[in-house]
Design a protein around this motif. Structure first.
Motif, mmCIF file in Angstrom:
data_model
loop_
_atom_site.group_PDB
_atom_site.id
_atom_site.type_symbol
_atom_site.label_atom_id
_atom_site.label_comp_id
_atom_site.label_asym_id
_atom_site.label_seq_id
_atom_site.Cartn_x
_atom_site.Cartn_y
_atom_site.Cartn_z
ATOM 1 N N GLN A 80 35.301 56.748 33.132
ATOM 2 C CA GLN A 80 36.650 56.207 32.977
ATOM 3 C C GLN A 80 37.435 56.256 34.290
ATOM 4 O O GLN A 80 38.189 55.331 34.602
ATOM 5 C CB GLN A 80 37.393 56.972 31.883
ATOM 6 C CG GLN A 80 36.864 56.678 30.479
ATOM 7 C CD GLN A 80 37.718 57.318 29.409
ATOM 8 O OE1 GLN A 80 37.944 58.522 29.423
ATOM 9 N NE2 GLN A 80 38.204 56.522 28.481
ATOM 10 N N ARG A 114 36.120 56.090 37.262
ATOM 11 C CA ARG A 114 35.542 55.036 38.095
ATOM 12 C C ARG A 114 36.094 53.670 37.679
ATOM 13 O O ARG A 114 36.347 52.808 38.540
ATOM 14 C CB ARG A 114 34.021 55.042 37.973
ATOM 15 C CG ARG A 114 33.325 55.980 38.962
ATOM 16 C CD ARG A 114 31.825 55.968 38.787
ATOM 17 N NE ARG A 114 31.165 56.441 40.001
ATOM 18 C CZ ARG A 114 30.595 55.689 40.912
ATOM 19 N NH1 ARG A 114 30.573 54.373 40.738
ATOM 20 N NH2 ARG A 114 30.023 56.199 41.994
ATOM 21 N N GLU A 115 36.260 53.449 36.381
ATOM 22 C CA GLU A 115 36.805 52.167 35.918
ATOM 23 C C GLU A 115 38.234 51.985 36.414
ATOM 24 O O GLU A 115 38.631 50.862 36.774
ATOM 25 C CB GLU A 115 36.752 52.113 34.393
ATOM 26 C CG GLU A 115 35.347 51.920 33.828
ATOM 27 C CD GLU A 115 35.326 51.898 32.319
ATOM 28 O OE1 GLU A 115 34.557 51.113 31.735
ATOM 29 O OE2 GLU A 115 36.082 52.684 31.702
ATOM 30 N N GLU A 116 39.021 53.047 36.423
ATOM 31 C CA GLU A 116 40.390 52.963 36.937
ATOM 32 C C GLU A 116 40.398 52.580 38.420
ATOM 33 O O GLU A 116 41.176 51.709 38.847
ATOM 34 C CB GLU A 116 41.098 54.309 36.763
ATOM 35 C CG GLU A 116 41.553 54.595 35.340
ATOM 36 C CD GLU A 116 42.370 55.861 35.263
ATOM 37 O OE1 GLU A 116 43.111 56.025 34.287
ATOM 38 O OE2 GLU A 116 42.277 56.698 36.187
ATOM 39 N N HIS A 143 39.396 48.951 38.879
ATOM 40 C CA HIS A 143 40.484 48.036 38.526
ATOM 41 C C HIS A 143 41.512 47.968 39.662
ATOM 42 O O HIS A 143 41.998 46.873 40.012
ATOM 43 C CB HIS A 143 41.152 48.504 37.232
ATOM 44 C CG HIS A 143 42.310 47.651 36.812
ATOM 45 N ND1 HIS A 143 42.157 46.381 36.300
ATOM 46 C CD2 HIS A 143 43.653 47.887 36.839
ATOM 47 C CE1 HIS A 143 43.334 45.867 36.016
ATOM 48 N NE2 HIS A 143 44.258 46.750 36.340
ATOM 49 N N ARG A 201 31.470 46.665 36.875
ATOM 50 C CA ARG A 201 32.216 46.877 35.639
ATOM 51 C C ARG A 201 31.286 46.824 34.423
ATOM 52 O O ARG A 201 31.418 47.624 33.498
ATOM 53 C CB ARG A 201 33.317 45.830 35.510
ATOM 54 C CG ARG A 201 34.138 46.011 34.221
ATOM 55 C CD ARG A 201 35.180 44.937 34.041
ATOM 56 N NE ARG A 201 36.241 45.057 35.033
ATOM 57 C CZ ARG A 201 36.400 44.260 36.058
ATOM 58 N NH1 ARG A 201 35.558 43.244 36.248
ATOM 59 N NH2 ARG A 201 37.381 44.437 36.912
ATOM 60 N N LEU A 231 29.436 50.031 34.230
ATOM 61 C CA LEU A 231 30.298 51.122 33.771
ATOM 62 C C LEU A 231 30.557 51.036 32.271
ATOM 63 O O LEU A 231 30.666 52.063 31.597
ATOM 64 C CB LEU A 231 31.618 51.100 34.544
ATOM 65 C CG LEU A 231 31.536 51.550 36.011
ATOM 66 C CD1 LEU A 231 32.875 51.340 36.701
ATOM 67 C CD2 LEU A 231 31.116 53.009 36.098
ATOM 68 N N ARG A 232 30.661 49.831 31.748
ATOM 69 C CA ARG A 232 30.838 49.681 30.292
ATOM 70 C C ARG A 232 29.644 50.268 29.543
ATOM 71 O O ARG A 232 29.802 50.957 28.523
ATOM 72 C CB ARG A 232 31.006 48.215 29.933
ATOM 73 C CG ARG A 232 32.364 47.619 30.286
ATOM 74 C CD ARG A 232 32.367 46.123 30.070
ATOM 75 N NE ARG A 232 33.633 45.524 30.494
ATOM 76 C CZ ARG A 232 33.823 44.227 30.662
ATOM 77 N NH1 ARG A 232 32.812 43.376 30.442
ATOM 78 N NH2 ARG A 232 34.996 43.766 31.031
ATOM 79 N N ARG A 284 29.778 54.024 29.818
ATOM 80 C CA ARG A 284 30.806 54.589 28.951
ATOM 81 C C ARG A 284 30.337 54.647 27.507
ATOM 82 O O ARG A 284 30.542 55.635 26.803
ATOM 83 C CB ARG A 284 32.093 53.766 29.067
ATOM 84 C CG ARG A 284 33.166 54.159 28.059
ATOM 85 C CD ARG A 284 34.539 53.709 28.516
ATOM 86 N NE ARG A 284 34.548 52.369 29.033
ATOM 87 C CZ ARG A 284 34.700 51.271 28.285
ATOM 88 N NH1 ARG A 284 34.801 51.372 26.967
ATOM 89 N NH2 ARG A 284 34.729 50.074 28.852
#
Length: 320
Positions: A35, A37-39, A42, A83, A86-87, A90
């Protein structure tokens, strides 16, 4: 022997619960890493959009090249691939938590909850491993099994002794059962017997088996103690190294990368540098931020493992 076996089983259950708590904590930290890393991804993507917009504007007025726009678009395409990865990560981390907690309705938090590395672990002393090895439920289970083997040995030695039996019987003689030679009175008899174990092969085998089991369990306990001490030393060194890396990233590398980006952005706006230098400065900062997140999570997982090895991991559910 049965009571000692029950104590050992109870200690085994405690060890299993602690191991499960460690696995849940490690799985949560993996979800936290994804999460975070996703931030960062983005935020980097938003910066790229702004850079691409600025490059397009400069290209339209004849002050820039089309190569800058294409480079920004390629970089955004690479981010889209990251992304997707990462999904998947997650979802995998969430399913691990679902399996470990047994909660099919578990959902990932919309925002990662910030977690810090416990600072008290830096004060772990040299004797902590020895103390932990004695306090762990695994060691308690092994000690109970040693006592159980000793009880079995004592019982096997008693099998060499003769067995004495004393019996008493009372016979109620009914009048219908009388024969001419009977007096008609009820009968009372006493008996004494002795059983001598002449064939000792079975007893010797039982004693030998119990002796071997005790030696095996004692060796296993000693191996466990040495393993805990070595693991504590290794984890102490590892978390110290990770803390130094975090300090280097937070106090030196990241501030330098941010200053470099600001300087490159100012130079780009003034026309003293090209778009590729700006993109490289932004990418460098992004990679260092990812490195910081990964190192932070590794430190969290190392701290959780060290707490587990020291017997300090929480089973109350108040941890994230």
């Amino acid at each position: 022997m049965a009571a000692l076996g029950a104590d050992a089983a109870e200690a085994d259950a405690e060890a299993l619960a602690r191991n499960l708590a460690l696995r849940i904590e490690a799985a949560y930290y993996e979800l936290y890493r994804v999460q975070r890393r996703e931030e960062l991804l983005h935020a980097f993507e938003e910066q790229l959009r702004q850079f691409e917009s600025a490059a397009s504007t400069r290209y339209e007025v004849g002050d820039g090249s089309q190569q800058a726009i294409l480079k920004a678009q390629v970089e955004r395409g690479r981010l889209e691939m990251q992304r997707e990865n990462l999904r998947a990560e997650r979802e995998s981390a969430l399913q691990s938590l679902v399996r470990l907690t047994g909660r099919s309705d578990l959902e990932a938090p919309t925002q990662p909850v910030d977690v810090t590395v416990p600072s008290n672990l830096e004060e772990v002393g040299e004797r902590a491993g020895e103390e932990a090895a004695e306090d762990r439920p695994e060691a308690e289970a092994l000690r109970r099994r040693i006592e159980q083997a000793e009880s079995e040995m004592a019982l096997a030695r008693r099998a060499y002794w003769p067995d004495f039996t004393v019996g008493a019987a009372y016979t109620d003689v009914r009048r219908d059962d009388l024969t001419p030679t009977m007096s008609g009175r009820d009968a009372f008899t006493l008996s004494v017997g002795v059983s001598i174990p002449l064939w000792r092969g079975k007893q010797e085998a039982r004693l030998e088996e119990a002796t071997v089991e005790r030696h095996r369990t004692e060796a296993e306990l000693e191996d466990f103690r040495l393993g805990v001490q070595a693991e504590v030393r290794d984890l102490r060194e590892r978390i110290g190294r990770q803390q130094r890396q975090l300090t280097l990233l937070g106090e030196q590398l990241l501030p330098q990368a941010e200053s470099s980006l600001e300087a490159t952005l100012s130079a780009y706006k003034a026309g003293r540098t090209d778009f590729l230098d700006l993109l490289d400065a932004e990418r460098t900062l992004f990679q260092l931020q990812l490195k910081q997140v990964d190192t932070h999570v590794r430190a969290l997982q190392t701290a959780a493992k060290l707490e587990y090895v020291l017997g300090q991991i929480s089973l109350s559910g108040d941890r994230p």
